[in-house]
Each structure stands twice: as structure tokens, then as C-alpha cells.
Motif scaffolding. Structure first.
Motif, PDB file in Angstrom:
ATOM      1  N   PHE A 171      -4.405   5.234   2.589  1.00 35.45           N
ATOM      2  CA  PHE A 171      -4.445   5.401   4.034  1.00 35.45           C
ATOM      3  C   PHE A 171      -3.056   5.382   4.659  1.00 35.45           C
ATOM      4  N   ASN A 172      -2.148   4.591   4.103  1.00 38.15           N
ATOM      5  CA  ASN A 172      -0.856   4.387   4.759  1.00 38.15           C
ATOM      6  C   ASN A 172       0.270   5.273   4.231  1.00 38.15           C
ATOM      7  N   GLU A 173       0.005   6.171   3.308  1.00 44.07           N
ATOM      8  CA  GLU A 173       1.064   7.001   2.744  1.00 44.07           C
ATOM      9  C   GLU A 173       0.689   8.473   2.805  1.00 44.07           C
ATOM     10  N   VAL A 174       1.712   9.313   2.915  1.00 40.97           N
ATOM     11  CA  VAL A 174       1.487  10.751   2.893  1.00 40.97           C
ATOM     12  C   VAL A 174       1.243  11.209   1.461  1.00 40.97           C
ATOM     13  N   GLY A 175       1.975  10.634   0.504  1.00 38.65           N
ATOM     14  CA  GLY A 175       1.839  11.013  -0.902  1.00 38.65           C
ATOM     15  C   GLY A 175       0.635  10.378  -1.554  1.00 38.65           C
ATOM     16  N   ALA A 176       0.570  10.536  -2.862  1.00 40.14           N
ATOM     17  CA  ALA A 176      -0.537   9.974  -3.632  1.00 40.14           C
ATOM     18  C   ALA A 176       0.009   9.396  -4.928  1.00 40.14           C
ATOM     19  N   ILE A 177      -0.789   8.564  -5.577  1.00 48.42           N
ATOM     20  CA  ILE A 177      -0.426   7.958  -6.852  1.00 48.42           C
ATOM     21  C   ILE A 177      -1.172   8.711  -7.946  1.00 48.42           C
ATOM     22  N   LYS A 178      -0.416   9.305  -8.874  1.00 50.42           N
ATOM     23  CA  LYS A 178      -1.013  10.071  -9.969  1.00 50.42           C
ATOM     24  C   LYS A 178      -0.848   9.288 -11.257  1.00 50.42           C
ATOM     25  N   GLY A 179      -1.922   9.166 -12.014  1.00 53.65           N
ATOM     26  CA  GLY A 179      -1.850   8.448 -13.275  1.00 53.65           C
ATOM     27  C   GLY A 179      -3.210   8.303 -13.912  1.00 53.65           C
ATOM     28  N   LYS A 180      -3.332   7.304 -14.796  1.00 57.92           N
ATOM     29  CA  LYS A 180      -4.568   7.056 -15.536  1.00 57.92           C
ATOM     30  C   LYS A 180      -5.200   5.765 -15.015  1.00 57.92           C
ATOM     31  N   LEU A 181      -6.480   5.833 -14.655  1.00 56.05           N
ATOM     32  CA  LEU A 181      -7.213   4.660 -14.194  1.00 56.05           C
ATOM     33  C   LEU A 181      -7.406   3.716 -15.374  1.00 56.05           C
ATOM     34  N   MET A 182      -6.888   2.503 -15.252  1.00 54.75           N
ATOM     35  CA  MET A 182      -6.960   1.543 -16.352  1.00 54.75           C
ATOM     36  C   MET A 182      -8.035   0.475 -16.144  1.00 54.75           C
ATOM     37  N   ASP A 183      -8.208   0.032 -14.885  1.00 52.75           N
ATOM     38  CA  ASP A 183      -9.146  -1.057 -14.619  1.00 52.75           C
ATOM     39  C   ASP A 183      -9.450  -1.095 -13.130  1.00 52.75           C
ATOM     40  N   ALA A 184     -10.552  -1.726 -12.759  1.00 54.41           N
ATOM     41  CA  ALA A 184     -10.916  -1.888 -11.356  1.00 54.41           C
ATOM     42  C   ALA A 184     -11.795  -3.123 -11.217  1.00 54.41           C
ATOM     43  N   ASP A 185     -11.552  -3.894 -10.162  1.00 58.61           N
ATOM     44  CA  ASP A 185     -12.428  -5.007  -9.843  1.00 58.61           C
ATOM     45  C   ASP A 185     -12.737  -4.959  -8.356  1.00 58.61           C
ATOM     46  N   SER A 186     -13.250  -6.040  -7.803  1.00 58.70           N
ATOM     47  CA  SER A 186     -13.690  -6.019  -6.412  1.00 58.70           C
ATOM     48  C   SER A 186     -12.538  -5.900  -5.426  1.00 58.70           C
ATOM     49  N   GLN A 187     -11.310  -6.219  -5.839  1.00 56.47           N
ATOM     50  CA  GLN A 187     -10.171  -6.206  -4.926  1.00 56.47           C
ATOM     51  C   GLN A 187      -9.097  -5.186  -5.302  1.00 56.47           C
ATOM     52  N   TRP A 188      -8.905  -4.922  -6.580  1.00 51.59           N
ATOM     53  CA  TRP A 188      -7.769  -4.123  -7.034  1.00 51.59           C
ATOM     54  C   TRP A 188      -8.186  -2.982  -7.956  1.00 51.59           C
ATOM     55  N   VAL A 189      -7.366  -1.936  -7.958  1.00 52.97           N
ATOM     56  CA  VAL A 189      -7.498  -0.829  -8.895  1.00 52.97           C
ATOM     57  C   VAL A 189      -6.174  -0.728  -9.635  1.00 52.97           C
ATOM     58  N   LYS A 190      -6.219  -0.673 -10.961  1.00 55.41           N
ATOM     59  CA  LYS A 190      -5.017  -0.618 -11.793  1.00 55.41           C
ATOM     60  C   LYS A 190      -4.837   0.801 -12.311  1.00 55.41           C
ATOM     61  N   VAL A 191      -3.670   1.405 -11.996  1.00 52.31           N
ATOM     62  CA  VAL A 191      -3.372   2.775 -12.403  1.00 52.31           C
ATOM     63  C   VAL A 191      -2.055   2.771 -13.174  1.00 52.31           C
ATOM     64  N   GLU A 192      -2.055   3.386 -14.360  1.00 50.38           N
ATOM     65  CA  GLU A 192      -0.852   3.530 -15.180  1.00 50.38           C
ATOM     66  C   GLU A 192      -0.230   4.885 -14.846  1.00 50.38           C
ATOM     67  N   THR A 193       0.995   4.846 -14.286  1.00 48.03           N
ATOM     68  CA  THR A 193       1.674   6.085 -13.894  1.00 48.03           C
ATOM     69  C   THR A 193       2.832   6.367 -14.839  1.00 48.03           C
ATOM     70  N   PRO A 194       3.140   7.641 -15.088  1.00 45.84           N
ATOM     71  CA  PRO A 194       4.231   7.966 -16.007  1.00 45.84           C
ATOM     72  C   PRO A 194       5.607   7.570 -15.457  1.00 45.84           C
ATOM     73  N   LYS A 195       5.797   7.636 -14.136  1.00 47.08           N
ATOM     74  CA  LYS A 195       7.113   7.377 -13.554  1.00 47.08           C
ATOM     75  C   LYS A 195       7.343   5.913 -13.182  1.00 47.08           C
ATOM     76  N   LYS A 196       6.363   5.272 -12.558  1.00 42.80           N
ATOM     77  CA  LYS A 196       6.542   3.916 -12.024  1.00 42.80           C
ATOM     78  C   LYS A 196       5.841   2.843 -12.845  1.00 42.80           C
ATOM     79  N   GLY A 197       5.234   3.195 -13.941  1.00 42.28           N
ATOM     80  CA  GLY A 197       4.542   2.205 -14.767  1.00 42.28           C
ATOM     81  C   GLY A 197       3.198   1.822 -14.167  1.00 42.28           C
ATOM     82  N   THR A 198       2.781   0.591 -14.403  1.00 40.37           N
ATOM     83  CA  THR A 198       1.488   0.104 -13.927  1.00 40.37           C
ATOM     84  C   THR A 198       1.570  -0.247 -12.451  1.00 40.37           C
TER      85      THR A 198
END
Length: 100
Positions: free
Chosen positions: A58-85
Motif C-alpha cells: 500500500f505504501n510503495e509505488v514499486g513491488a517486491i519480487k521473489g519467492k514466497l517462503m513462509d506466511a503466518d497471521s502477521q508476516w509474509v516471508k519473501v526471498e528476493t535475489p537482490k535484497k535477500g530475505t
């Protein structure tokens, strides 16, 4: 019956009702040191773990591209090639797009 007994019975009935509602809605709340957690097993995101995705916030113009690693009730974990986890707060996610 004294007031303390009536309060104890009322509290017990309330806890029993909450447990029944949690079982019906498949939500398990675990109280650990005064904190509550939701067990999101069976979450809609479970079937997409390990897949490539684009997370729009909601707060950014860009997007986070990567692989979905995990998700719980509060957080989503995405592994990105450039910025890591990256851990993303679910309240900040506008949408998630998965590659076909």
C-alpha cells in the motif's frame, strides 16, 4: 450462591464458548506469556509456498519480487535475489501475484 462463584461460573462458560467458536472457525489461539497467536494452518497462502511472486504494498509505488517462503497471521516471508530475505507485514500488502 455468592458473587465470586457466579463470576467463576460465568468466566468458565465464556472460555468454553470461545473454545467452541475457535474450533468451528479452525482458528487456534495459544496464550504464551500473555500473548495471543493465531495458527494459520490451512491458510490460502500455504499452497503457494516456494513459488515466485510479486508483492504489491500500500505504501510503495514499486513491488517486491521473489519467492514466497513462509506466511503466518502477521508476516509474509519473501526471498528476493537482490535484497535477500524480507519480512512483510500482512497489513501492508495490497496484493500478491504469482507466476503461472
Amino acid at each position: 450462591m455468592d458473587v465470586a462463584s457466579m463470576i467463576a461460573i460465568n468466566n468458565r462458560n465464556m472460555i468454553t464458548m470461545m473454545n467452541a467458536l475457535q474450533e468451528v472457525n479452525h482458528i487456534v489461539l495459544i496464550n504464551d506469556n500473555g500473548k495471543e497467536y493465531e495458527d494459520m494452518s490451512g491458510s490460502m497462502l500455504d499452497q503457494y509456498i516456494g513459488k515466485e511472486c510479486v508483492v504489491s504494498l500500500f505504501n510503495e509505488v514499486g513491488a517486491i519480487k521473489g519467492k514466497l517462503m513462509d506466511a503466518d497471521s502477521q508476516w509474509v516471508k519473501v526471498e528476493t535475489p537482490k535484497k535477500g530475505t524480507q519480512l512483510i507485514n500482512r497489513n501492508m500488502i495490497r496484493n500478491i501475484t504469482f507466476s503461472l
